[in-house]
Motif scaffolding. Sequence first.
Motif, PDB file in Angstrom:
ATOM      1  N   VAL A  47       0.820  -1.216   0.000  1.00 19.91           N
ATOM      2  CA  VAL A  47       0.000   0.000   0.000  1.00 19.91           C
ATOM      3  C   VAL A  47       0.848   1.258   0.000  1.00 19.91           C
ATOM      4  O   VAL A  47       0.372   2.343  -0.352  1.00 19.91           O
ATOM      5  N   ASN A  48       2.116   1.143   0.412  1.00 19.26           N
ATOM      6  CA  ASN A  48       3.040   2.282   0.383  1.00 19.26           C
ATOM      7  C   ASN A  48       3.987   2.210  -0.825  1.00 19.26           C
ATOM      8  O   ASN A  48       4.969   2.936  -0.878  1.00 19.26           O
ATOM      9  N   GLY A  49       3.652   1.339  -1.769  1.00 18.46           N
ATOM     10  CA  GLY A  49       4.523   1.168  -2.919  1.00 18.46           C
ATOM     11  C   GLY A  49       4.392   2.304  -3.916  1.00 18.46           C
ATOM     12  O   GLY A  49       3.681   3.295  -3.709  1.00 18.46           O
ATOM     13  N   PHE A  50       5.070   2.132  -5.045  1.00 19.74           N
ATOM     14  CA  PHE A  50       5.012   3.138  -6.111  1.00 19.74           C
ATOM     15  C   PHE A  50       5.149   2.418  -7.451  1.00 19.74           C
ATOM     16  O   PHE A  50       5.595   1.265  -7.527  1.00 19.74           O
ATOM     17  N   PHE A  51       4.718   3.093  -8.495  1.00 15.62           N
ATOM     18  CA  PHE A  51       4.859   2.558  -9.853  1.00 15.62           C
ATOM     19  C   PHE A  51       5.013   3.739 -10.806  1.00 15.62           C
ATOM     20  O   PHE A  51       4.799   4.898 -10.448  1.00 15.62           O
ATOM     21  N   HIS A  52       5.349   3.446 -12.079  1.00 18.56           N
ATOM     22  CA  HIS A  52       5.559   4.483 -13.089  1.00 18.56           C
ATOM     23  C   HIS A  52       4.365   4.543 -14.017  1.00 18.56           C
ATOM     24  O   HIS A  52       3.810   3.511 -14.387  1.00 18.56           O
ATOM     25  N   CYS A  53       3.954   5.760 -14.383  1.00 16.66           N
ATOM     26  CA  CYS A  53       2.869   5.942 -15.363  1.00 16.66           C
ATOM     27  C   CYS A  53       3.315   5.351 -16.698  1.00 16.66           C
ATOM     28  O   CYS A  53       4.417   5.680 -17.183  1.00 16.66           O
ATOM     29  N   PRO A  54       2.505   4.521 -17.343  1.00 21.25           N
ATOM     30  CA  PRO A  54       2.906   3.896 -18.608  1.00 21.25           C
ATOM     31  C   PRO A  54       3.113   4.907 -19.737  1.00 21.25           C
ATOM     32  O   PRO A  54       3.820   4.606 -20.712  1.00 21.25           O
ATOM     33  N   LEU A  55       2.540   6.124 -19.586  1.00 17.97           N
ATOM     34  CA  LEU A  55       2.664   7.110 -20.669  1.00 17.97           C
ATOM     35  C   LEU A  55       3.831   8.077 -20.435  1.00 17.97           C
ATOM     36  O   LEU A  55       4.708   8.244 -21.290  1.00 17.97           O
ATOM     37  N   CYS A  56       3.886   8.707 -19.285  1.00 20.43           N
ATOM     38  CA  CYS A  56       4.917   9.724 -19.034  1.00 20.43           C
ATOM     39  C   CYS A  56       6.035   9.234 -18.117  1.00 20.43           C
ATOM     40  O   CYS A  56       6.979   9.978 -17.835  1.00 20.43           O
ATOM     41  N   ARG A  57       5.920   8.028 -17.586  1.00 14.15           N
ATOM     42  CA  ARG A  57       6.923   7.409 -16.717  1.00 14.15           C
ATOM     43  C   ARG A  57       7.104   8.151 -15.393  1.00 14.15           C
ATOM     44  O   ARG A  57       8.092   7.944 -14.684  1.00 14.15           O
ATOM     45  N   LYS A  58       6.163   8.993 -15.036  1.00 15.34           N
ATOM     46  CA  LYS A  58       6.238   9.694 -13.769  1.00 15.34           C
ATOM     47  C   LYS A  58       5.986   8.701 -12.630  1.00 15.34           C
ATOM     48  O   LYS A  58       5.173   7.794 -12.735  1.00 15.34           O
ATOM     49  N   VAL A  59       6.710   8.882 -11.526  1.00 14.79           N
ATOM     50  CA  VAL A  59       6.572   7.990 -10.380  1.00 14.79           C
ATOM     51  C   VAL A  59       5.290   8.366  -9.609  1.00 14.79           C
ATOM     52  O   VAL A  59       5.104   9.528  -9.227  1.00 14.79           O
ATOM     53  N   ILE A  60       4.458   7.360  -9.374  1.00 13.25           N
ATOM     54  CA  ILE A  60       3.194   7.564  -8.657  1.00 13.25           C
ATOM     55  C   ILE A  60       3.307   6.835  -7.315  1.00 13.25           C
ATOM     56  O   ILE A  60       3.482   5.613  -7.258  1.00 13.25           O
ATOM     57  N   TYR A  61       3.202   7.586  -6.218  1.00 12.57           N
ATOM     58  CA  TYR A  61       3.296   7.027  -4.880  1.00 12.57           C
ATOM     59  C   TYR A  61       1.874   6.758  -4.340  1.00 12.57           C
ATOM     60  O   TYR A  61       0.982   7.604  -4.443  1.00 12.57           O
ATOM     61  N   LEU A  62       1.691   5.584  -3.768  1.00 10.40           N
ATOM     62  CA  LEU A  62       0.376   5.200  -3.259  1.00 10.40           C
ATOM     63  C   LEU A  62       0.074   5.781  -1.887  1.00 10.40           C
ATOM     64  O   LEU A  62      -1.087   5.882  -1.484  1.00 10.40           O
ATOM     65  N   ARG A  63       1.065   6.104  -1.081  1.00 10.43           N
ATOM     66  CA  ARG A  63       0.941   6.815   0.187  1.00 10.43           C
ATOM     67  C   ARG A  63       0.040   6.074   1.205  1.00 10.43           C
ATOM     68  O   ARG A  63      -0.832   6.669   1.840  1.00 10.43           O
ATOM     69  N   GLY A  64       0.243   4.795   1.331  1.00 13.15           N
ATOM     70  CA  GLY A  64      -0.388   4.047   2.423  1.00 13.15           C
ATOM     71  C   GLY A  64      -1.809   3.602   2.188  1.00 13.15           C
ATOM     72  O   GLY A  64      -2.398   2.915   3.037  1.00 13.15           O
ATOM     73  N   ARG A  65      -2.422   3.936   1.082  1.00 12.39           N
ATOM     74  CA  ARG A  65      -3.811   3.537   0.848  1.00 12.39           C
ATOM     75  C   ARG A  65      -3.960   2.662  -0.392  1.00 12.39           C
ATOM     76  O   ARG A  65      -5.068   2.276  -0.749  1.00 12.39           O
ATOM     77  N   GLY A  66      -2.883   2.374  -1.028  1.00 16.88           N
ATOM     78  CA  GLY A  66      -2.954   1.542  -2.224  1.00 16.88           C
ATOM     79  C   GLY A  66      -3.676   2.240  -3.349  1.00 16.88           C
ATOM     80  O   GLY A  66      -3.717   3.478  -3.452  1.00 16.88           O
ATOM     81  N   ILE A  67      -4.299   1.446  -4.197  1.00  9.66           N
ATOM     82  CA  ILE A  67      -4.976   1.998  -5.375  1.00  9.66           C
ATOM     83  C   ILE A  67      -6.231   2.780  -4.999  1.00  9.66           C
ATOM     84  O   ILE A  67      -6.749   3.572  -5.774  1.00  9.66           O
ATOM     85  N   VAL A  68      -6.724   2.581  -3.761  1.00 14.90           N
ATOM     86  CA  VAL A  68      -7.905   3.319  -3.304  1.00 14.90           C
ATOM     87  C   VAL A  68      -7.600   4.812  -3.211  1.00 14.90           C
ATOM     88  O   VAL A  68      -8.500   5.656  -3.306  1.00 14.90           O
ATOM     89  N   ASN A  69      -6.335   5.167  -3.070  1.00 12.56           N
ATOM     90  CA  ASN A  69      -5.934   6.571  -2.956  1.00 12.56           C
ATOM     91  C   ASN A  69      -6.103   7.326  -4.268  1.00 12.56           C
ATOM     92  O   ASN A  69      -6.114   8.552  -4.292  1.00 12.56           O
ATOM     93  N   LEU A  70      -6.205   6.608  -5.391  1.00 11.44           N
ATOM     94  CA  LEU A  70      -6.341   7.251  -6.705  1.00 11.44           C
ATOM     95  C   LEU A  70      -7.765   7.712  -6.917  1.00 11.44           C
ATOM     96  O   LEU A  70      -8.729   7.050  -6.510  1.00 11.44           O
ATOM     97  N   LEU A  71      -7.938   8.864  -7.571  1.00 12.78           N
ATOM     98  CA  LEU A  71      -9.262   9.449  -7.797  1.00 12.78           C
ATOM     99  C   LEU A  71      -9.957   8.803  -8.988  1.00 12.78           C
ATOM    100  O   LEU A  71      -9.317   8.350  -9.944  1.00 12.78           O
ATOM    101  N   ARG A  72     -11.261   8.809  -8.927  1.00 12.65           N
ATOM    102  CA  ARG A  72     -12.077   8.289 -10.034  1.00 12.65           C
ATOM    103  C   ARG A  72     -12.508   9.457 -10.908  1.00 12.65           C
ATOM    104  O   ARG A  72     -13.016  10.470 -10.402  1.00 12.65           O
ATOM    105  N   ASN A  73     -12.368   9.315 -12.225  1.00 11.89           N
ATOM    106  CA  ASN A  73     -12.672  10.407 -13.165  1.00 11.89           C
ATOM    107  C   ASN A  73     -14.134  10.282 -13.605  1.00 11.89           C
ATOM    108  O   ASN A  73     -14.458   9.627 -14.597  1.00 11.89           O
ATOM    109  N   SER A  74     -15.021  10.944 -12.862  1.00 10.88           N
ATOM    110  CA  SER A  74     -16.450  10.875 -13.159  1.00 10.88           C
ATOM    111  C   SER A  74     -16.800  11.584 -14.459  1.00 10.88           C
ATOM    112  O   SER A  74     -17.733  11.173 -15.168  1.00 10.88           O
TER     113      SER A  74
END
Length: 379
Positions: A47-74
């Motif tokens: 949940v505290n891991g990180f990965f790279h954006c497949p398009l821009c390779r920017k590092v995305i940090y999960l910050r302790g909540r895992g994928i739930v921390n990411l926003l949904r684009n309504s």
Amino acid sequence: MEAWRQMLACPVCLELFTPPILILPCAHNFCKQCLEKIMLHQNCHHVNGFFHCPLCRKVIYLRGRGIVNLLRNSLVESILEKFKSDREKICTQEKRQLSQICEEHGENMNLMCLTDDEPICAICKLFGKHEDHSVAKVSEAYSARKKAFIKKLHLVHKKSEDARKETEMLINELTAGATDTKVMIDTVGMGLLKGIRYRMAELQSKLHHDYSTKLEKLQVIANEAEVSGQLYQQMETLLEQHENSVQFLQEEKQFKEKVEKLLERKALYQDPSKHKISMQEYFEELIRGMNIKDYLSTECEEKLSSTTDIPETRQLECPAFVFSDESPDHHFCKEVLQQFEKSNDIKQGNFESAVPLHCSTNANMSISENSAFTDLLAG
């Protein structure tokens, strides 16, 4: 539409986004399931891991909540839903337009061939196989056919409704008839059973009285027989134990009068029929007005005619009802009666062979049988 489709396509699966759509901090959008595959591929399991954006390779940090921390684009999801709806309408319209195009000539089918009863184009009428056929405008044929179709639609609906109402009415009548018939069967059947039970109770009471009366008379006879037995023993004692002839003559004179009275008296048991129970009389009274054969199944009748053991026959307490229009079978009723009489004869024979013929014993046996029989009838 193609430009919109490319804008709403996921960069990973290259298909239209599958909601939920997640937006990364770098503003790139992905399907949730595609993003999970990317994280799995990049060994991002914590949940505290990180990965790279497949398009821009920017590092995305999960910050302790895992994928739930990411926003949904309504917003993108709403645009995607609108795009799918518009695309479906366009496809439907295209199919409708294609259905009006002649497959052979690619022209609009604006004529109706009345001969073959199918829409055609102008070229089919001028140069095709419908050249000699009668035609009409599609609009005119459509108007006339639509009116006729609506009329038939109403007729079908009316027929369907009539059939439904008729079926419902028949079902209701069937249910009501079955209910009323069941009430009739229960009511009349219980009335018949009550009548039979009342007749049974009357006959049992009559039998008890008949048995008690005859038994009292037989007990009187048994008592007289016991007196005769005592007289016999006294005479036998005198004959064997007198001391002299004078004593014998004196006492013999006393016995002479008693013996003469005894021999002159008419035996009360000389008419045995007066002291017996007529099973036939009770049987005829029990089935009076009925044909007993109507109340026994064929299987029961066959078993009754073949068996010699009456207890097995008595086990058929509830035989199947098999009604017939035949007249009462007296021969069959006689067979039924004979089965009970045969059983009674067997029991009587066993009784006579087992008990010595002494008056006192018979009297005692009659008293015990009277008690048992009285208890049976009372039960």
